[in-house]
Design an enzyme around this catalytic site. Structure first.
Site, PDB file in Angstrom:
ATOM      1  N   SER A  52       0.829  -1.212   0.000  1.00 13.34           N
ATOM      2  CA  SER A  52       0.000   0.000   0.000  1.00 13.34           C
ATOM      3  C   SER A  52       0.863   1.261   0.000  1.00 13.34           C
ATOM      4  CB  SER A  52      -0.907   0.015   1.227  1.00 13.34           C
ATOM      5  OG  SER A  52      -1.701  -1.138   1.260  1.00 13.34           O
TER       6      SER A  52
HETATM    7  N1  SAH Z   1      -0.529  -4.878   3.775  1.00 12.73           N
HETATM    8  C1  SAH Z   1       0.084  -5.362   2.600  1.00 12.73           C
HETATM    9  C2  SAH Z   1      -0.859  -5.190   1.436  1.00 12.73           C
HETATM   10  C3  SAH Z   1      -0.865  -6.347   0.580  1.00 12.73           C
HETATM   11  S1  SAH Z   1      -2.003  -6.307  -0.740  1.00 12.73           S
HETATM   12  C4  SAH Z   1       1.381  -4.626   2.328  1.00 12.73           C
HETATM   13  O1  SAH Z   1       1.526  -3.482   2.772  1.00 12.73           O
HETATM   14  O2  SAH Z   1       2.243  -5.174   1.666  1.00 12.73           O
HETATM   15  C5  SAH Z   1      -3.274  -7.372  -0.128  1.00 12.73           C
HETATM   16  C6  SAH Z   1      -2.864  -8.745   0.300  1.00 12.73           C
HETATM   17  O3  SAH Z   1      -4.051  -9.441   0.680  1.00 12.73           O
HETATM   18  C7  SAH Z   1      -2.211  -9.585  -0.791  1.00 12.73           C
HETATM   19  O4  SAH Z   1      -1.001 -10.087  -0.340  1.00 12.73           O
HETATM   20  C8  SAH Z   1      -3.222 -10.714  -1.043  1.00 12.73           C
HETATM   21  O5  SAH Z   1      -2.618 -11.930  -1.413  1.00 12.73           O
HETATM   22  C9  SAH Z   1      -3.912 -10.803   0.305  1.00 12.73           C
HETATM   23  N2  SAH Z   1      -5.249 -11.412   0.277  1.00 12.73           N
HETATM   24  C10 SAH Z   1      -6.210 -11.291  -0.681  1.00 12.73           C
HETATM   25  N3  SAH Z   1      -7.302 -11.986  -0.330  1.00 12.73           N
HETATM   26  C11 SAH Z   1      -7.024 -12.574   0.861  1.00 12.73           C
HETATM   27  C12 SAH Z   1      -7.765 -13.422   1.734  1.00 12.73           C
HETATM   28  N4  SAH Z   1      -9.018 -13.831   1.444  1.00 12.73           N
HETATM   29  N5  SAH Z   1      -7.182 -13.835   2.881  1.00 12.73           N
HETATM   30  C13 SAH Z   1      -5.910 -13.435   3.202  1.00 12.73           C
HETATM   31  N6  SAH Z   1      -5.166 -12.628   2.405  1.00 12.73           N
HETATM   32  C14 SAH Z   1      -5.713 -12.198   1.257  1.00 12.73           C
END
Ligand code: SAH
Length: 202
Positions: A52
């Protein structure tokens, strides 16, 4: 990044600003994208996912009103950057990621950074982590079409949840919900764009 992207846009929690200054964001981004680590936008981290934008990380973290004693559920570990913020500012972090290779990578990095208050789970975060509930805070870093029932159910009394809600193809609403008694009060929201919270284990 901290002054122009966070402080000047209204991030005022001194503890949040401090960790934004201390946690080396570039470590959580590999390859060519690393040069973009401190830009005012999300950056790819592989598997069609993004870390993000710094302001959004700061906004969500500030909205959680962390004082240091909280147990937090994080859905969407991704790069582990937000996880590091939470581990700095709260007591325990339980983080769930659906993409196993991303989880393994983040776990390795966060352990190498010395964090000992994070537990990791590979699975669908929409189910929460019932074995460790209730949580004082829940943070979801992928867009939900609606708030998953299990996550509401795993909130402690007087707790907070921060979650982007809406169609992932459009601008979503970053909702802050406070649980008071049995009620969920919507505190505030801003527009945001997140990757979708996926349904099935990849
Ligand atoms: N907070 C993270 C943002 C990652 S983007 C950062 O700053 O790097 C969102 C993340 O959510 C991705 O890694 C994706 O694989 C995960 N995601 C998507 N759907 C999900 C689910 N149902 N359960 C767990 N993780 C999930």
């Amino acid at each position: 990044m901290v002054l122009t992207q966070c402080k000047r846009r209204g991030i005022h929690d001194a503890r949040v600003l401090e960790v934004m200054s201390c946690v080396p964001r570039h470590l959580f981004i590999s390859g060519k994208s690393r040069d973009l680590a401190y830009g005012d936008f999300p950056v790819p981290i592989g598997h069609d996912q993004t870390i993000s934008q710094p302001y959004i990380v700061a906004y969500m973290t500030q909205a959680l009103e962390l004082r240091g004693s909280e147990r937090i559920l994080e859905v969407g570990t991704g790069s582990g950057y937000q996880t590091a913020m939470l581990a700095e500012l709260a007591s325990e972090v339980f983080t769930v990621e659906i993409v196993d290779s991303l989880l393994k990578q983040s776990k390795q990095l966060l352990s190498a950074c010395g964090y000992k208050n994070i537990q990791f789970l590979n699975g669908d975060g929409k189910r929460g982590w019932p074995e460790h509930a209730p949580f004082d805070r829940v943070i979801v870093t992928a867009a939900a079409s609606s708030i998953p029932f299990a996550l509401k159910n795993q909130l402690a009394d007087n707790s907070l949840m921060v979650i982007p809600v809406g169609d992932y193809r459009e601008i979503q609403e970053l909702q802050v919900l406070r649980k008071v008694g049995r009620d969920f009060l919507k505190e505030e929201s801003i527009g945001c764009r997140f990757v979708p919270l996926v349904d099935n284990k990849a």
